[in-house]
Design a protein around this motif. Structure first.
Motif, PDB file in Angstrom:
ATOM      1  N   SER A  20       0.367  -3.928  -9.316  1.00 55.37           N
ATOM      2  CA  SER A  20      -0.933  -4.594  -9.332  1.00 55.37           C
ATOM      3  C   SER A  20      -1.545  -4.639  -7.932  1.00 55.37           C
ATOM      4  CB  SER A  20      -0.773  -6.014  -9.886  1.00 55.37           C
ATOM      5  OG  SER A  20      -1.986  -6.724  -9.795  1.00 55.37           O
ATOM      6  N   THR A  21      -0.725  -4.972  -6.942  1.00 58.28           N
ATOM      7  CA  THR A  21      -1.222  -5.027  -5.568  1.00 58.28           C
ATOM      8  C   THR A  21      -1.665  -3.649  -5.093  1.00 58.28           C
ATOM      9  OG1 THR A  21       0.310  -6.843  -5.112  1.00 58.28           O
ATOM     10  CG2 THR A  21      -0.661  -5.739  -3.216  1.00 58.28           C
ATOM     11  N   THR A  22      -0.916  -2.614  -5.487  1.00 56.12           N
ATOM     12  CA  THR A  22      -1.286  -1.245  -5.113  1.00 56.12           C
ATOM     13  C   THR A  22      -2.644  -0.886  -5.688  1.00 56.12           C
ATOM     14  OG1 THR A  22       1.021  -0.557  -4.969  1.00 56.12           O
ATOM     15  CG2 THR A  22      -0.616   1.170  -5.270  1.00 56.12           C
ATOM     16  N   ARG A  23      -2.859  -1.223  -6.957  1.00 57.14           N
ATOM     17  CA  ARG A  23      -4.156  -0.924  -7.578  1.00 57.14           C
ATOM     18  C   ARG A  23      -5.281  -1.670  -6.873  1.00 57.14           C
ATOM     19  NH1 ARG A  23      -1.024  -1.238 -12.366  1.00 57.14           N
ATOM     20  NH2 ARG A  23      -1.626  -3.427 -12.669  1.00 57.14           N
ATOM     21  N   ARG A  24      -5.031  -2.907  -6.511  1.00 59.41           N
ATOM     22  CA  ARG A  24      -6.078  -3.682  -5.837  1.00 59.41           C
ATOM     23  C   ARG A  24      -6.342  -3.142  -4.429  1.00 59.41           C
ATOM     24  NH1 ARG A  24      -9.652  -5.548  -8.302  1.00 59.41           N
ATOM     25  NH2 ARG A  24     -10.096  -7.082  -6.666  1.00 59.41           N
ATOM     26  N   THR A  25      -5.284  -2.690  -3.769  1.00 57.60           N
ATOM     27  CA  THR A  25      -5.469  -2.081  -2.448  1.00 57.60           C
ATOM     28  C   THR A  25      -6.333  -0.838  -2.564  1.00 57.60           C
ATOM     29  OG1 THR A  25      -3.338  -2.903  -1.643  1.00 57.60           O
ATOM     30  CG2 THR A  25      -4.297  -1.028  -0.483  1.00 57.60           C
ATOM     31  N   LEU A  26      -6.040   0.003  -3.563  1.00 57.75           N
ATOM     32  CA  LEU A  26      -6.853   1.199  -3.784  1.00 57.75           C
ATOM     33  C   LEU A  26      -8.299   0.832  -4.104  1.00 57.75           C
ATOM     34  CD1 LEU A  26      -4.373   3.398  -5.864  1.00 57.75           C
ATOM     35  CD2 LEU A  26      -5.222   3.859  -3.549  1.00 57.75           C
ATOM     36  N   HIS A  27      -8.482  -0.266  -4.814  1.00 57.23           N
ATOM     37  CA  HIS A  27      -9.841  -0.728  -5.130  1.00 57.23           C
ATOM     38  C   HIS A  27     -10.622  -1.027  -3.843  1.00 57.23           C
ATOM     39  CE1 HIS A  27     -13.138  -3.145  -6.717  1.00 57.23           C
ATOM     40  NE2 HIS A  27     -12.747  -4.141  -5.950  1.00 57.23           N
ATOM     41  N   THR A 148      -4.618  -6.210  10.973  1.00 55.63           N
ATOM     42  CA  THR A 148      -4.355  -4.966  11.698  1.00 55.63           C
ATOM     43  C   THR A 148      -3.649  -3.954  10.807  1.00 55.63           C
ATOM     44  OG1 THR A 148      -4.174  -6.218  13.763  1.00 55.63           O
ATOM     45  CG2 THR A 148      -3.285  -3.989  13.756  1.00 55.63           C
ATOM     46  N   LYS A 149      -2.654  -4.413  10.059  1.00 52.95           N
ATOM     47  CA  LYS A 149      -1.912  -3.502   9.179  1.00 52.95           C
ATOM     48  C   LYS A 149      -2.787  -2.988   8.043  1.00 52.95           C
ATOM     49  CE  LYS A 149       2.780  -5.192   9.989  1.00 52.95           C
ATOM     50  NZ  LYS A 149       3.982  -5.777   9.372  1.00 52.95           N
ATOM     51  N   PHE A 150      -3.679  -3.811   7.553  1.00 50.72           N
ATOM     52  CA  PHE A 150      -4.588  -3.403   6.481  1.00 50.72           C
ATOM     53  C   PHE A 150      -5.474  -2.250   6.943  1.00 50.72           C
ATOM     54  CE2 PHE A 150      -8.503  -4.253   3.880  1.00 50.72           C
ATOM     55  CZ  PHE A 150      -7.927  -4.018   2.634  1.00 50.72           C
ATOM     56  N   MET A 151      -6.004  -2.361   8.161  1.00 50.33           N
ATOM     57  CA  MET A 151      -6.841  -1.294   8.710  1.00 50.33           C
ATOM     58  C   MET A 151      -6.027  -0.028   8.970  1.00 50.33           C
ATOM     59  SD  MET A 151      -8.910  -3.761  11.348  1.00 50.33           S
ATOM     60  CE  MET A 151      -9.636  -2.392  12.258  1.00 50.33           C
ATOM     61  N   SER A 152      -4.832  -0.197   9.518  1.00 54.63           N
ATOM     62  CA  SER A 152      -3.983   0.969   9.798  1.00 54.63           C
ATOM     63  C   SER A 152      -3.524   1.644   8.513  1.00 54.63           C
ATOM     64  CB  SER A 152      -2.762   0.541  10.616  1.00 54.63           C
ATOM     65  OG  SER A 152      -3.143  -0.004  11.859  1.00 54.63           O
ATOM     66  N   ALA A 215       9.499  -5.286   3.191  1.00 54.86           N
ATOM     67  CA  ALA A 215       9.626  -5.011   4.629  1.00 54.86           C
ATOM     68  C   ALA A 215       8.374  -5.458   5.376  1.00 54.86           C
ATOM     69  CB  ALA A 215       9.882  -3.524   4.855  1.00 54.86           C
ATOM     70  N   ALA A 216       7.200  -5.197   4.795  1.00 51.40           N
ATOM     71  CA  ALA A 216       5.945  -5.625   5.439  1.00 51.40           C
ATOM     72  C   ALA A 216       5.859  -7.146   5.497  1.00 51.40           C
ATOM     73  CB  ALA A 216       4.751  -5.060   4.670  1.00 51.40           C
ATOM     74  N   SER A 217       6.307  -7.818   4.440  1.00 50.93           N
ATOM     75  CA  SER A 217       6.307  -9.279   4.431  1.00 50.93           C
ATOM     76  C   SER A 217       7.208  -9.840   5.526  1.00 50.93           C
ATOM     77  CB  SER A 217       6.768  -9.789   3.058  1.00 50.93           C
ATOM     78  OG  SER A 217       6.877 -11.192   3.053  1.00 50.93           O
ATOM     79  N   GLY A 332       2.607  -1.070   1.369  1.00 45.74           N
ATOM     80  CA  GLY A 332       3.357  -2.256   1.781  1.00 45.74           C
ATOM     81  C   GLY A 332       2.649  -3.013   2.885  1.00 45.74           C
ATOM     82  N   ASP A 333       2.148  -2.267   3.892  1.00 44.55           N
ATOM     83  CA  ASP A 333       1.437  -2.910   5.003  1.00 44.55           C
ATOM     84  C   ASP A 333       0.144  -3.571   4.542  1.00 44.55           C
ATOM     85  OD1 ASP A 333       3.420  -2.121   6.702  1.00 44.55           O
ATOM     86  OD2 ASP A 333       2.289  -0.510   7.661  1.00 44.55           O
ATOM     87  N   ALA A 334      -0.530  -2.954   3.570  1.00 50.49           N
ATOM     88  CA  ALA A 334      -1.826  -3.470   3.123  1.00 50.49           C
ATOM     89  C   ALA A 334      -1.697  -4.627   2.139  1.00 50.49           C
ATOM     90  CB  ALA A 334      -2.641  -2.350   2.479  1.00 50.49           C
ATOM     91  N   SER A 335      -0.514  -4.831   1.573  1.00 48.91           N
ATOM     92  CA  SER A 335      -0.357  -5.788   0.476  1.00 48.91           C
ATOM     93  C   SER A 335      -0.725  -7.219   0.882  1.00 48.91           C
ATOM     94  CB  SER A 335       1.078  -5.751  -0.057  1.00 48.91           C
ATOM     95  OG  SER A 335       2.015  -6.110   0.949  1.00 48.91           O
ATOM     96  N   GLY A 336      -0.360  -7.613   2.115  1.00 47.72           N
ATOM     97  CA  GLY A 336      -0.636  -8.988   2.546  1.00 47.72           C
ATOM     98  C   GLY A 336      -2.120  -9.303   2.549  1.00 47.72           C
ATOM     99  N   MET A 337      -2.936  -8.432   3.147  1.00 46.28           N
ATOM    100  CA  MET A 337      -4.378  -8.670   3.190  1.00 46.28           C
ATOM    101  C   MET A 337      -5.007  -8.479   1.820  1.00 46.28           C
ATOM    102  SD  MET A 337      -7.069  -9.647   4.679  1.00 46.28           S
ATOM    103  CE  MET A 337      -6.354  -9.944   6.291  1.00 46.28           C
ATOM    104  N   THR A 338      -4.452  -7.569   1.009  1.00 44.98           N
ATOM    105  CA  THR A 338      -4.981  -7.386  -0.352  1.00 44.98           C
ATOM    106  C   THR A 338      -4.864  -8.677  -1.144  1.00 44.98           C
ATOM    107  OG1 THR A 338      -4.437  -5.030  -0.376  1.00 44.98           O
ATOM    108  CG2 THR A 338      -4.713  -6.100  -2.498  1.00 44.98           C
ATOM    109  N   VAL A 339      -3.721  -9.350  -1.031  1.00 42.45           N
ATOM    110  CA  VAL A 339      -3.530 -10.627  -1.723  1.00 42.45           C
ATOM    111  C   VAL A 339      -4.556 -11.651  -1.238  1.00 42.45           C
ATOM    112  CG1 VAL A 339      -1.951 -12.576  -2.022  1.00 42.45           C
ATOM    113  CG2 VAL A 339      -1.093 -10.238  -2.190  1.00 42.45           C
ATOM    114  N   ILE A 340      -4.819 -11.659   0.065  1.00 39.00           N
ATOM    115  CA  ILE A 340      -5.800 -12.598   0.620  1.00 39.00           C
ATOM    116  C   ILE A 340      -7.199 -12.274   0.111  1.00 39.00           C
ATOM    117  CG2 ILE A 340      -6.956 -13.286   2.767  1.00 39.00           C
ATOM    118  CD1 ILE A 340      -4.234 -13.016   4.152  1.00 39.00           C
TER     119      ILE A 340
END
Length: 607
Positions: A20-27, A148-152, A215-217, A332-340
């Motif tokens: 689910s988080t992956t799909r939202r990140t792609l969104h 930062t990780k979300f942008m990278s 690992a990102a968490s 994995g890196d983007a998941s934290g900001m995606t949740v936010i």
């Protein structure tokens, strides 16, 4: 139930959340990409042309040269005549291929720059528009790390699509298109082996995805621990707790090592399996090349193409393994900001909310109920609370710690929203107006001064950025700050340091008061605004505040009762309720809670 069974039962939901988080990140990444679709399309086209021309055009022309050489000898004086078209074709292919390569570089850079701006803005807006409750429950350092990780992650994902994955698709298309008419059996066998390779890689990618999120968490937690220790370094040093903080940091660091190690072993296992499939593919092509001419009459040029194309596509599939690993890391890196970004705003403007128009400044708290929720625990602060503050009245809020004084001011500012009731300013429900317009009508000076790592002048002018230098100086003078500012080597150009660390507590507070003076808002909220001042400075600042409060609605929160003794009215709170209400002299004469608090304080004075 055995521990392993529990782990197996918990694994599926974890992967489901990861999907689910992956799909939202792609969104969110697609929202940004869509804004610059021309660059994205240009990048894909340039990559396709670059791969087709240099990886497949060159070998194909060379196969024609080999077949022509094998057919019959060519005289020395006929070389240019016979092979001239092939030479011209190779030159054209390389010129066009290199042009596509540079176009690929250009569109990649432009898209990454544009997307980084949009993602940074998206993340900043999400963080700035969240409630204070949201920020109170998170490390500031972790939020910065997640941004930062979300942008990278977008950059990593884009580069992974552009280099390993799009060339793989091109490889399959051109390998099938060129070899299928010549050696269809070989192409079928090759495609079956490549499909097995892709299926195994994808299956193992799905298994590893949640390991990357873990690992990102862990990395974010490590950043948060570091930020928390550094931000409170004075407390760490003055209490001699360096070893304790190092222990917390080491624990978080070991968690990072553990989770990174699990991800590493899973990635290595995937690499070993896919390497075995690669060996099988190369064995098949070797057999076909060795016996191709004898069994099927395959020409030498075709054999060259078979080997070159198979070697190219196999290498590209090897990169898929690395590419999937980079995909895992990116998501994995983007998941934290995606949740936010997906998290609902606890305090949000209604669609089409109008700005607040303050004409007089009357404030009404009508039947408000408010509680904090921490997990399953609910802490009630107000229940059916009522308070009317007429326009222009100066009101002090006093009471024991935890009575709800500061909470009341934060509800007025909509830093948190009430669950029931209404808060009105000049008859307008603040919940129906925009938050920015509300807060621009209220000058707020909190107990802890809020200063930016900027110049003193910029900090004072923060609520009124168009102020002239003379107006800034005047505000500083009225806040009893001008004298110490002018003694500083750079004066108003002095950088205050992060959170104003270069200034004393009293100096920071006077800068904050100068900011409120300059903002000149119709409503003033002071939350222990003079608590950090010495007696002399407090007296001078109170003179300035008395001038500022004339004709304005003022709410003054104070533990030091001398701060509120001269105000028009004092409201005493206890357990979220008004227990006393009236002027200072009246409350003293009543001999109630206020009089008891007053008698406890030394150095108090009556006017």
């Amino acid at each position: 139930m055995p521990h392993d069974d529990k782990a197996r039962r918990g694994a599926a939901p974890a992967r489901s959340r990861g999907d689910s988080t992956t799909r939202r990140t792609l969104h969110y990444f697609w929202l940004v990409t869509r804004r610059h679709f021309g660059l994205f399309a240009g990048l894909m086209l340039a990559t396709f042309c670059f791969t087709a021309l240099l990886s497949y055009g060159n070998p194909y022309v060379m196969s024609l040269v080999v077949d022509r050489v094998s057919a019959e000898p060519v005289a020395a004086d006929q070389v240019l005549e016979v092979f001239g078209p092939y030479i011209a074709a190779l030159i054209a292919i390389n010129v066009l291929g290199q042009t596509a390569s540079k176009l690929q570089d250009y569109t990649m850079y432009k898209l990454e720059i544009a997307a980084a701006y949009d993602l940074a803005t998206m993340s900043f807006d999400a963080l700035c528009n969240q409630s204070m409750s949201f920020h109170s429950n998170r490390f500031g350092g972790t939020l910065v790390s997640q941004t930062t990780k979300f942008m990278s992650a977008y950059q990593l994902l884009l580069e992974t699509i552009t280099f390993p994955f799009l060339p793989v698709i091109c490889s399959i298309i051109f390998t099938c298109g060129i070899l299928a008419p010549r050696v269809p059996v070989y192409v079928v066998i090759l495609m079956v082996l490549l499909a097995v390779y892709a299926g195994v890689s994808y299956y193992m990618y799905k298994r590893i995805l949640h390991l990357n999120e873990q690992a990102a968490s862990a990395q974010n937690q490590l950043s948060g621990e570091l930020s928390d220790s550094v931000a409170n370094i004075l407390a760490v040093k003055t209490y001699g707790r360096e070893d304790y903080e190092r222990g917390l940091f080491d624990q978080a660091n070991r968690e990072v090592v553990a989770r990174d190690s699990k991800r590493m072993w899973a990635s290595l296992a995937r690499g070993i399996i896919t390497a075995c499939i690669t060996v099988a593919i190369m064995a098949v092509v070797t057999v076909f090349i060795a016996g191709g001419n004898a069994w099927y009459g395959i020409t030498p040029g075709t054999l060259v193409v078979m080997f070159t194309y198979t070697y190219t596509v196999t290498n590209q599939f090897n990169f898929i393994n690395n590419g999937l690993q980079r995909f895992n890391r990116a998501f994995g890196d983007a998941s934290g900001m995606t949740v936010i970004l997906d998290e609902p705003r606890l305090v949000a403007d209604k669609p089409g909310a109008p700005p607040l128009q303050v004409r007089e400044g009357a404030i009404d708290f009508q039947d408000i109920s408010f509680w904090y929720t921490d997990g399953d625990t609910r802490t009630q602060v107000f229940d059916g609370f009522n308070l009317h503050i007429p326009a222009g009245q100066r009101v002090g809020l006093v009471g024991m710690s935890g009575a709800g004084k500061t909470t009341l001011t934060k509800l007025l500012l909509r830093l948190s929203d009430i669950q029931e009731g209404r808060i009105l300013v000049d008859g307008q429900n603040v919940a129906d107006t925009t938050q920015q317009s509300l807060r621009r009508q209220i000058a707020y000076v909190p107990q802890e001064s809020l200063l930016f790592h900027r110049t003193i002048a910029e900090n004072i002018a923060y609520g009124r950025p168009d102020a002239t230098m003379e107006q800034i100086r005047e505000a500083a003078r009225r806040a009893n700050a001008l004298e110490f500012i002018e003694r500083l080597p750079q004066g108003f150009d002095t950088i205050t340091g992060e959170r104003g660390v270069k200034l004393s507590g009293g100096q920071r507070q006077r800068i904050a008061i100068a900011r409120a003076l300059l903002a000149d808002c119709p409503v003033l909220v002071l939350d222990e605004a003079t608590s950090a001042l010495d007696s002399e400075s407090e007296h001078l600042v109170q003179d300035a505040l008395a001038t500022l409060m004339k004709g304005r609605t003022a709410i003054v929160v104070a533990h030091r009762l001398s701060t509120v003794a001269s105000l028009d009215r004092i409201v005493v709170l206890a357990d979220g309720k008004v227990v006393e209400d009236g002027p200072h002299a009246q409350l003293i004469e009543a001999g109630g809670e206020y009089a008891r608090l007053w008698s406890r304080q030394t150095g108090a004075y009556l006017e």
